[in-house]
Design an enzyme around this catalytic site. Sequence first.
Site, PDB file in Angstrom:
ATOM      1  N   VAL A 149       0.837  -1.198   0.000  1.00 48.90           N
ATOM      2  CA  VAL A 149       0.000   0.000   0.000  1.00 48.90           C
ATOM      3  C   VAL A 149       0.873   1.250   0.000  1.00 48.90           C
ATOM      4  O   VAL A 149       1.994   1.252   0.510  1.00 48.90           O
ATOM      5  CB  VAL A 149      -0.958   0.038   1.210  1.00 48.90           C
ATOM      6  CG1 VAL A 149      -1.818  -1.205   1.266  1.00 48.90           C
ATOM      7  CG2 VAL A 149      -0.207   0.218   2.517  1.00 48.90           C
ATOM      8  N   CYS A 150       0.325   2.309  -0.584  1.00 52.93           N
ATOM      9  CA  CYS A 150       0.968   3.627  -0.569  1.00 52.93           C
ATOM     10  C   CYS A 150      -0.140   4.666  -0.502  1.00 52.93           C
ATOM     11  O   CYS A 150      -1.300   4.340  -0.254  1.00 52.93           O
ATOM     12  CB  CYS A 150       1.846   3.828  -1.791  1.00 52.93           C
ATOM     13  SG  CYS A 150       0.938   3.872  -3.358  1.00 52.93           S
ATOM     14  N   ALA A 151       0.196   5.912  -0.719  1.00 49.31           N
ATOM     15  CA  ALA A 151      -0.794   6.971  -0.563  1.00 49.31           C
ATOM     16  C   ALA A 151      -1.892   6.909  -1.630  1.00 49.31           C
ATOM     17  O   ALA A 151      -3.080   6.982  -1.321  1.00 49.31           O
ATOM     18  CB  ALA A 151      -0.117   8.336  -0.591  1.00 49.31           C
TER      19      ALA A 151
END
Length: 378
Positions: free
Chosen positions: A72-74
């Site tokens: 996951v990331c932004a």
Amino acid sequence: MSIQVMAADQLARKVMDREPLFILDVRNESDFNDWKIEGHAVETLNIPYFELIDDVERVLEKLPEQKEILVVCAKEGSSKFVAQQIVEATGRDVYYLQGGMKAWSEHLEPVKIGDLAHGGELYQFVRLGKGCLSYMIVSDGEAAVVDPLRMIDTYEQFAEQKKVSITHLIDTHLHADHISGGRHLAQKVGATYWLPPKDAGEVTFSYQPLQDGQEITIGQTKVTIHALHSPGHTIGSTSLIVDNQYLLTGDILFVDSIGRPDLAGKAEDWVGDLRHTLYHLYRSLDPDLIVLPAHFGKITEMNEDGSISARLGDLYASNQGLNIEDEAEFRKTVTEQLPPQPNSYQEIRQTNMGKLTPGPEQQTEMEIGPNRCAVHDR
């Protein structure tokens, strides 16, 4: 074996069903420490993206063999890149979160709380990525939504599935951690928007005053909502007793904590109201009422069915905030020992008053992060 996509609703079901999951979060450390995905069976590792751009080798030995892996990331792009590198290095399936933490923050997952005595149902909408809780009371073709979030499409679609018309939108108080969808949905569907008048002194729009003792009837089966003025988090905070079974406490009482009185800059003024509500008004109510708050802080507050709820009598035994008998100690706890205030909380309050009109992207940015409405931070 290949890179796979996981949508926010799929992730929500895994979290609520307590399925094992390993999350590699590639956001910056400060963002991760502020706010992350949590779950009873979720294991999380944070390694910032910039440390993995050239080589994912350092993370490979830390990946569990038997769990699904989600990166996951932004917003999605970085996690997709890292997931692809891990696939190429290991030959195993790896997921990335579609839409990133932005999508996670905005997803609402409905959970049925129970049936109402004379027909109808009560649903809780769990916003896992923010800790917000809203409600829909359904009876005989009509529905009321309590503490609605700005993602109003979710409520419209759910009402359509249930073949009901939304006739009432109710905010228990003027929110400071998220933007209310109440008046916008009311305008869109032609419903009544209710707001406690003591919280509405600066609002720029018309509303129906939610007064102490007010009764709102949903449907022909007469599921009645009773309003109960319960100040402390805000001066106008109003609880709702639904069907003589459920106590919707807004941000006054949570499963694991109590509401903070400082988000309008009135902590010293409102601490007495908060204590009176919790230690006198609520104590006079039926202990078998099921408490349904507007927020939660920790995944440990979640029941096995994915709901956030508890019997009122049980909270008087287990909730530390309800067991500070010394008034001076209580005052110190709720005015001095507080977590940081919610991100952009002043701008969110102004938006909920109708004084600011941020665009969709700005609204998302304003709400990023945990809710921080409780005395004890998550």
